[in-house]
Write a protein that holds these residues in place. Structure first.
Motif, PDB file in Angstrom:
ATOM      1  N   MET A 160      32.422 -84.726 116.374  1.00 12.55           N
ATOM      2  CA  MET A 160      31.426 -85.727 116.026  1.00 12.55           C
ATOM      3  C   MET A 160      30.006 -85.164 116.176  1.00 12.55           C
ATOM      4  O   MET A 160      29.162 -85.409 115.343  1.00 12.55           O
ATOM      5  CB  MET A 160      31.628 -86.965 116.897  1.00 12.55           C
ATOM      6  CG  MET A 160      30.628 -88.063 116.607  1.00 12.55           C
ATOM      7  SD  MET A 160      30.630 -88.672 114.944  1.00 12.55           S
ATOM      8  CE  MET A 160      31.345 -90.229 115.128  1.00 12.55           C
ATOM      9  N   LYS A 161      29.773 -84.398 117.271  1.00 10.19           N
ATOM     10  CA  LYS A 161      28.444 -83.813 117.498  1.00 10.19           C
ATOM     11  C   LYS A 161      28.007 -82.957 116.319  1.00 10.19           C
ATOM     12  O   LYS A 161      26.870 -83.055 115.858  1.00 10.19           O
ATOM     13  CB  LYS A 161      28.447 -82.948 118.758  1.00 10.19           C
ATOM     14  CG  LYS A 161      28.071 -83.631 120.012  1.00 10.19           C
ATOM     15  CD  LYS A 161      27.957 -82.611 121.133  1.00 10.19           C
ATOM     16  CE  LYS A 161      27.440 -83.261 122.377  1.00 10.19           C
ATOM     17  NZ  LYS A 161      27.275 -82.307 123.473  1.00 10.19           N
ATOM     18  N   GLU A 162      28.896 -82.126 115.840  1.00 10.77           N
ATOM     19  CA  GLU A 162      28.566 -81.211 114.746  1.00 10.77           C
ATOM     20  C   GLU A 162      28.243 -81.973 113.468  1.00 10.77           C
ATOM     21  O   GLU A 162      27.302 -81.637 112.750  1.00 10.77           O
ATOM     22  CB  GLU A 162      29.720 -80.236 114.488  1.00 10.77           C
ATOM     23  CG  GLU A 162      29.993 -79.275 115.621  1.00 10.77           C
ATOM     24  CD  GLU A 162      30.793 -79.914 116.764  1.00 10.77           C
ATOM     25  OE1 GLU A 162      31.479 -80.937 116.549  1.00 10.77           O
ATOM     26  OE2 GLU A 162      30.718 -79.389 117.886  1.00 10.77           O
ATOM     27  N   LYS A 163      29.013 -83.016 113.199  1.00 17.94           N
ATOM     28  CA  LYS A 163      28.812 -83.814 111.984  1.00 17.94           C
ATOM     29  C   LYS A 163      27.445 -84.515 112.011  1.00 17.94           C
ATOM     30  O   LYS A 163      26.713 -84.513 111.025  1.00 17.94           O
ATOM     31  CB  LYS A 163      29.949 -84.833 111.857  1.00 17.94           C
ATOM     32  CG  LYS A 163      30.031 -85.504 110.524  1.00 17.94           C
ATOM     33  CD  LYS A 163      31.277 -86.390 110.462  1.00 17.94           C
ATOM     34  CE  LYS A 163      31.374 -87.083 109.137  1.00 17.94           C
ATOM     35  NZ  LYS A 163      32.520 -87.992 109.050  1.00 17.94           N
ATOM     36  N   ILE A 164      27.111 -85.092 113.155  1.00 17.87           N
ATOM     37  CA  ILE A 164      25.822 -85.781 113.293  1.00 17.87           C
ATOM     38  C   ILE A 164      24.680 -84.768 113.225  1.00 17.87           C
ATOM     39  O   ILE A 164      23.667 -85.010 112.562  1.00 17.87           O
ATOM     40  CB  ILE A 164      25.767 -86.584 114.608  1.00 17.87           C
ATOM     41  CG1 ILE A 164      26.766 -87.735 114.552  1.00 17.87           C
ATOM     42  CG2 ILE A 164      24.368 -87.107 114.874  1.00 17.87           C
ATOM     43  CD1 ILE A 164      26.950 -88.459 115.862  1.00 17.87           C
ATOM     44  N   THR A 165      24.831 -83.649 113.896  1.00 19.73           N
ATOM     45  CA  THR A 165      23.788 -82.613 113.891  1.00 19.73           C
ATOM     46  C   THR A 165      23.546 -82.111 112.473  1.00 19.73           C
ATOM     47  O   THR A 165      22.392 -81.963 112.050  1.00 19.73           O
ATOM     48  CB  THR A 165      24.178 -81.445 114.817  1.00 19.73           C
ATOM     49  OG1 THR A 165      24.372 -81.960 116.132  1.00 19.73           O
ATOM     50  CG2 THR A 165      23.098 -80.384 114.840  1.00 19.73           C
ATOM     51  N   GLU A 166      24.600 -81.869 111.742  1.00 14.20           N
ATOM     52  CA  GLU A 166      24.462 -81.411 110.356  1.00 14.20           C
ATOM     53  C   GLU A 166      23.748 -82.453 109.503  1.00 14.20           C
ATOM     54  O   GLU A 166      22.826 -82.138 108.747  1.00 14.20           O
ATOM     55  CB  GLU A 166      25.846 -81.116 109.774  1.00 14.20           C
ATOM     56  CG  GLU A 166      25.810 -80.577 108.357  1.00 14.20           C
ATOM     57  CD  GLU A 166      27.223 -80.335 107.806  1.00 14.20           C
ATOM     58  OE1 GLU A 166      27.451 -80.712 106.640  1.00 14.20           O
ATOM     59  OE2 GLU A 166      28.060 -79.789 108.537  1.00 14.20           O
ATOM     60  N   TYR A 167      24.151 -83.710 109.632  1.00 15.10           N
ATOM     61  CA  TYR A 167      23.514 -84.802 108.891  1.00 15.10           C
ATOM     62  C   TYR A 167      22.036 -84.893 109.258  1.00 15.10           C
ATOM     63  O   TYR A 167      21.161 -84.975 108.390  1.00 15.10           O
ATOM     64  CB  TYR A 167      24.227 -86.118 109.195  1.00 15.10           C
ATOM     65  CG  TYR A 167      23.504 -87.350 108.705  1.00 15.10           C
ATOM     66  CD1 TYR A 167      23.519 -87.709 107.358  1.00 15.10           C
ATOM     67  CD2 TYR A 167      22.788 -88.157 109.587  1.00 15.10           C
ATOM     68  CE1 TYR A 167      22.844 -88.839 106.914  1.00 15.10           C
ATOM     69  CE2 TYR A 167      22.122 -89.281 109.152  1.00 15.10           C
ATOM     70  CZ  TYR A 167      22.149 -89.616 107.821  1.00 15.10           C
ATOM     71  OH  TYR A 167      21.482 -90.737 107.374  1.00 15.10           O
ATOM     72  N   PHE A 168      21.766 -84.886 110.555  1.00 18.03           N
ATOM     73  CA  PHE A 168      20.399 -85.058 111.040  1.00 18.03           C
ATOM     74  C   PHE A 168      19.491 -83.930 110.577  1.00 18.03           C
ATOM     75  O   PHE A 168      18.386 -84.171 110.097  1.00 18.03           O
ATOM     76  CB  PHE A 168      20.410 -85.136 112.576  1.00 18.03           C
ATOM     77  CG  PHE A 168      19.322 -85.994 113.126  1.00 18.03           C
ATOM     78  CD1 PHE A 168      19.538 -87.327 113.368  1.00 18.03           C
ATOM     79  CD2 PHE A 168      18.072 -85.470 113.400  1.00 18.03           C
ATOM     80  CE1 PHE A 168      18.532 -88.134 113.873  1.00 18.03           C
ATOM     81  CE2 PHE A 168      17.062 -86.257 113.907  1.00 18.03           C
ATOM     82  CZ  PHE A 168      17.294 -87.599 114.142  1.00 18.03           C
ATOM     83  N   THR A 169      19.948 -82.699 110.718  1.00 18.26           N
ATOM     84  CA  THR A 169      19.101 -81.563 110.347  1.00 18.26           C
ATOM     85  C   THR A 169      18.911 -81.453 108.837  1.00 18.26           C
ATOM     86  O   THR A 169      17.881 -80.969 108.384  1.00 18.26           O
ATOM     87  CB  THR A 169      19.661 -80.238 110.903  1.00 18.26           C
ATOM     88  OG1 THR A 169      21.019 -80.109 110.513  1.00 18.26           O
ATOM     89  CG2 THR A 169      19.546 -80.195 112.408  1.00 18.26           C
TER      90      THR A 169
END
Length: 173
Positions: free
Chosen positions: A1-10
């Motif tokens: 989940m962290k990676e998915k949110i980080t990718e979306y956010f960045t």
């Protein structure tokens, strides 16, 4: 989940992201520009996969003498849809600057924003009732600031006002 949110956010908010500090936490966090706060929060709340629909906490930090800008408003969002996954947004704020209010997105931010205003002196633009919540209206200063004197600025004026009010009430009755 962290990676998915980080990718979306960045990818979506790269223009409003501020440099991240290395802090020892397992909590996912992003530092963002204050002007972008409502746009970012709205996007995170309405995103079908993330659904950060719960404002868990809203507080502030005084970094007096350690960082510039001096203050940071901290938001903790949770996603009930994703087992209450937590995300922290940090918004740096200078002395005398204002942060956009989130009352239109999260009505529950009303009181925490007033608390931050009352105790730290950080105002929120667009707030429906930006006034003191905890301290008396005539209280001088913001007691959670690190430069606030431990003994207070001398609170005799508060007692004098209370005595005047009660004396006038007694005379009237």
């Amino acid at each position: 989940m962290k990676e998915k949110i980080t990718e979306y956010f960045t990818s979506k908010f790269s223009d409003v992201l501020l440099p991240q500090r290395d802090i020892n936490t397992n909590l996912l966090y992003f530092s963002i520009k204050k002007e972008a706060l409502p746009k970012v929060v709205e996007a995170l709340k309405n995103h079908p996969d993330f659904a950060f629909t719960y404002l868990n906490d809203l507080t502030s930090v005084d970094w007096l003498g350690k960082r510039e800008p001096r203050f940071e408003v901290v938001y903790l969002l949770r996603s009930p849809k994703n087992k209450h996954f937590r995300l922290q947004l940090r918004v740096p704020v200078g002395e005398g600057e204002e942060v956009p209010s989130l009352t239109g997105i999260f009505p529950a931010s009303n009181w925490p924003e007033r608390e931050v205003y009352d105790l730290m002196g950080i105002s929120f633009t667009g707030h429906p009732q930006m006034e003191r919540l905890i301290m008396p209206d005539n209280f001088i200063g913001h007691p959670l600031r690190k430069d606030y004197p431990l003994e207070g600025p001398g609170q005799d004026y508060l007692i004098e006002d209370l005595l005047t009010i009660h004396v006038n009430e007694d005379i009237a009755s």
